[in-house]
Every structure is written in structure tokens, then in C-alpha cells.
Design an enzyme around this catalytic site. Structure first.
Site, short mmCIF file in Angstrom:
data_model
loop_
_atom_site.label_atom_id
_atom_site.label_comp_id
_atom_site.label_asym_id
_atom_site.label_seq_id
_atom_site.Cartn_x
_atom_site.Cartn_y
_atom_site.Cartn_z
CD GLN A 102 -2.82 1.46 2.21
OE1 GLN A 102 -2.32 1.86 3.24
NE2 GLN A 102 -4.13 1.26 2.08
CE1 TYR A 188 -3.41 9.30 7.00
CE2 TYR A 188 -4.71 7.45 6.20
CZ TYR A 188 -4.05 8.11 7.23
OH TYR A 188 -4.06 7.56 8.50
NE ARG A 236 -8.78 0.10 2.73
CZ ARG A 236 -8.79 -0.05 4.04
NH1 ARG A 236 -8.02 0.68 4.82
NH2 ARG A 236 -9.57 -0.95 4.61
N GLY A 325 -9.92 -6.67 9.11
CA GLY A 325 -8.78 -5.98 9.68
C GLY A 325 -8.38 -6.48 11.04
NE ARG A 326 -11.03 -2.76 14.31
CZ ARG A 326 -11.90 -1.80 14.54
NH1 ARG A 326 -11.88 -1.17 15.70
NH2 ARG A 326 -12.80 -1.47 13.63
#
Length: 374
Positions: A102, A188, A236, A325-326
Site C-alpha cells: 500500500q 490522506y 483504496r 482488519g482487526r
């Protein structure tokens, strides 16, 4: 074990064949070697433990020193950083996995202490009020501080950053990654151009929707040029979130247009980050169906998916892959657990950012039935 499980059907992604539909998405862990922000043997072990995922996307990896936003995050712009990541990709491939890098430029979500005293940059000189970034105190202890006020990029600087993305993608392929994912979500830099209330420009990179998409368009094309295969490039996006202060006046219109443009460019996948906090609103099904209609490539969804919700998404047809994810933090063997309906371990929040092996590589795999009987 389920006789037919959509989570475990193979999928073609560019030149790759993924053995299942389970993605390990990017998660910042802030364990890069210091000084130098280099990927290391500990990170290689961490990713290799999770190689049974259909696809791994690495943690956000900054494309240039000015793109760094958090302490301990790795880069991909020096020979030593490339060599560090080569150790990671070799370990993942040896374990039978597939991994994309990424590529990350945080824009305004940084702090002068992380940038050698320089000011962060953005589409516009708009501070992300109330947004904190992770730094280290002089004694090495972690701290979260307000992101510094940014300055607006000049057009020549924007062109330069596009070239930095191109070079970072070349570095990713030299480091052995199977492809690259552009981080254009979560507030971002690319997001700071896309979202109308983060972009106050009046030139060709601001104002109209077409202008606000321009930077995304140029970077996506640069990545495809660098890796030589559009199927090895993913993007993404976080269409309906307002994470890190990025807000759009009409996100459905903006992100439908962005997805359509990415489909025209031919990128291999779009990775949709849904809001994942406890009381977050669900992304409307109608919007997911719209994205499926306008974008012909692979669609990945991430956002507190359970195995049941993931299977429903895949069977409905609006998702091709689902990212967890987590759950991957504390369950290195997550695909095995999902296939066999085994319980999931909980992660330790205190060890998410920074530190060593504790909370990174010390989570055990689930014991097999034979091991439990003995």
C-alpha cells in the site's frame, strides 16, 4: 465445515489466482526499524504468519519523506527500505501467500517533528482540526499530537508527487510485491484532493468534480505505467466516511464518478473502506449496487465484517473479496478459523502501535482437533 462456502472460492486478480476471498487489509503497526523506517525480520514473520489470506495488503508505506505521518511507519523510497521489504515479500511467498504494497502519502496528516521540521503539504492550506497523529517523545514513549497546519502544493509539486508515486511503485516491484494499492482513503493526500471541503483550489486540481478527480487519475495511471500491468494496481477509497476531517458535499456523486474513472483506466480492484466505529451508519445497499454497475473490476469491502456478513456480500454479487482488519491482528490463521467456525481471539489494543513481538507475532494459531484431544 461448509460444503459450499463463498469465502473459499478462488478468484482471478490480474495475473494472480487467489485461493480464497479473504483479504488482510493494511493496518499500521509502527514496528519499522529505526533509524531508517525499514521493514525488518519481525515484520516478515508477522506477515508470513498470515499468508493463508487470499491477499495481503501491506501496512501504509510512505512514498517519500514528506509523505510520512506517523512514527515507526516504513518507507519505500531508499535502497535499504526496498531491501527490508524484500525480506517480507520473500517470507510471504515462501509461506504460499500473495502481498501488495500500500503506497501512502499522508498529506496534511503529519507533524513537523516527523518531517525534519518541514511543514506538511496538502491540496489546500486547510488544517485537519482535532486530528491527532502518532509521534514518539524524546524518550521513545508514544504520544498523539495535533496534526500540524499544512501548506498548499504548487502545480509543479503535484506533478513531482505523481512521479514519487511512480518511483515507489517501481520500488515495490523491485522489492518483490505482487502489486500495489494506492491509499486514496481515510483523509490522506489523495482524499484531500477528492473531497470538496478539503480542497479549496481554483486551478485544474480543484473546484469541479472532474478537477478534483484529476490527481487520483494521474497517480493511478502512473502506478499502472510503473508496474506494467493494470491488474496489479488497486485503489483504496472511503466514500461515505469523514475520517480525519475529509468531508465531501455530495459523496455519492463524487465516488461514483471516481469509481467509473478507475474502471475506464482499468485498475484491477477498488478497495472500499466502510465506516467501522460502533455506531457508524451502514453504507446503503443502493450505493454498493451503483459501484458494481459503474466499475467492472474486482471490488473489496472492509468494515467490521463478520464471516456471515462477508458470505452474504459475496453471494449478493456486489463484493468479490472481503477484508478483515482487526480479526487478523489476533488470529494469524483467520481463514482456518472462518472455514471451521472456530472462535476468534481478541487483540490487545495497547500493543497495536509500536513495540516489539508482543501483540504482533505472539498470537497463537487455533489448535487443531487432534491437538485438543491429546
Amino acid at each position: 465445515m461448509k460444503t459450499h462456502d463463498p469465502l473459499f472460492e478462488p478468484l482471478a486478480l490480474g495475473p494472480l489466482t487467489l485461493p480464497n476471498r479473504i483479504v488482510m487489509p493494511p493496518m499500521t503497526r509502527s514496528r519499522a526499524t529505526q533509524p531508517g523506517d525499514e521493514a525488518n525480520a519481525l515484520m516478515a514473520h508477522y506477515y508470513a504468519q498470515r499468508a493463508s489470506a487470499g491477499l495481503i495488503v501491506s501496512e501504509g508505506t510512505y512514498i517519500s519523506p514528506l509523505g510520512k505521518g506517523y512514527a515507526g511507519t516504513p518507507g519505500l523510497c531508499t535502497p535499504r527500505q526496498v531491501a527490508g521489504w524484500r525480506c517480507v515479500t520473500d517470507a510471504v511467498h515462501a509461506a504460499g501467500g500473495r502481498i501488495y504494497a500500500q503506497l501512502w502519502h499522508v498529506g496534511r496528516l503529519s507533524h513537523t517533528s516527523l518531517l525534519g521540521g518541514r511543514q506538511p503539504v496538502s491540496s489546500s492550506a486547510i488544517q485537519a482540526d482535532g486530528v491527532n497523529v502518532f509521534i514518539e517523545n524524546e524518550d521513545g514513549s508514544p504520544n498523539f499530537v495535533q496534526a500540524s497546519a499544512p501548506r498548499a502544493l504548487s502545480i509543479n509539486e503535484i506533478k513531482g508527487i505523481v512521479e514519487e508515486y511512480r518511483e515507489a511503485a517501481r520500488n515495490a516491484m523491485a522489492a518483490g510485491f505482487d502489486g500495489v494499492e494506492l491509499h486514496a482513503a481515510n483523509g490522506y493526500l489523495v482524499n484531500q484532493f477528492l473531497d470538496s471541503q478539503a480542497n479549496a483550489r481554483t486551478d485544474e486540481y480543484g473546484g469541479s468534480l472532474n478537477n478534483r478527480i484529476r490527481f487520483l487519475d494521474e497517480v493511478a495511471r502512473a502506478l499502472i505505467d510503473a508496474v506494467g500491468d493494470a491488474g496489479r494496481v488497486g485503489i483504496r477509497l472511503a466514500p461515505l466516511t469523514t475520517l480525519n476531517g475529509c468531508v465531501d458535499a455530495d459523496p455519492v456523486q463524487t465516488y461514483t464518478a471516481a469509481a467509473q474513472r478507475l474502471g475506464e483506466i482499468g485498475v484491477g480492484y477498488i478497495h472500499i473502506a466502510e465506516a467501522d466505529w460502533d455506531d457508524a451508519p451502514d453504507m446503503p445497499l443502493s450505493f454498493k449496487q451503483t459501484l458494481r454497475r459503474v466499475y467492472p473490476g474486482v471490488l473489496i469491502y472492509a468494515g467490521k465484517y463478520t464471516a456471515e456478513r462477508a458470505r452474504e456480500a459475496l453471494e449478493s454479487g456486489w463484493a468479490d473479496l472481503v477484508a478483515f482488519g482487526r480479526p487478523f491482528v489476533a488470529n494469524p490463521d483467520l481463514p482456518h478459523r472462518l472455514r471451521n467456525d472456530e472462535p476468534l481471539a481478541e487483540h490487545d489494543r495497547a500493543t497495536l502501535f509500536g513495540g516489539g513481538a508482543r501483540g504482533l507475532t505472539d498470537y497463537p494459531s487455533y489448535p487443531s482437533r487432534q491437538e485438543r484431544v491429546v
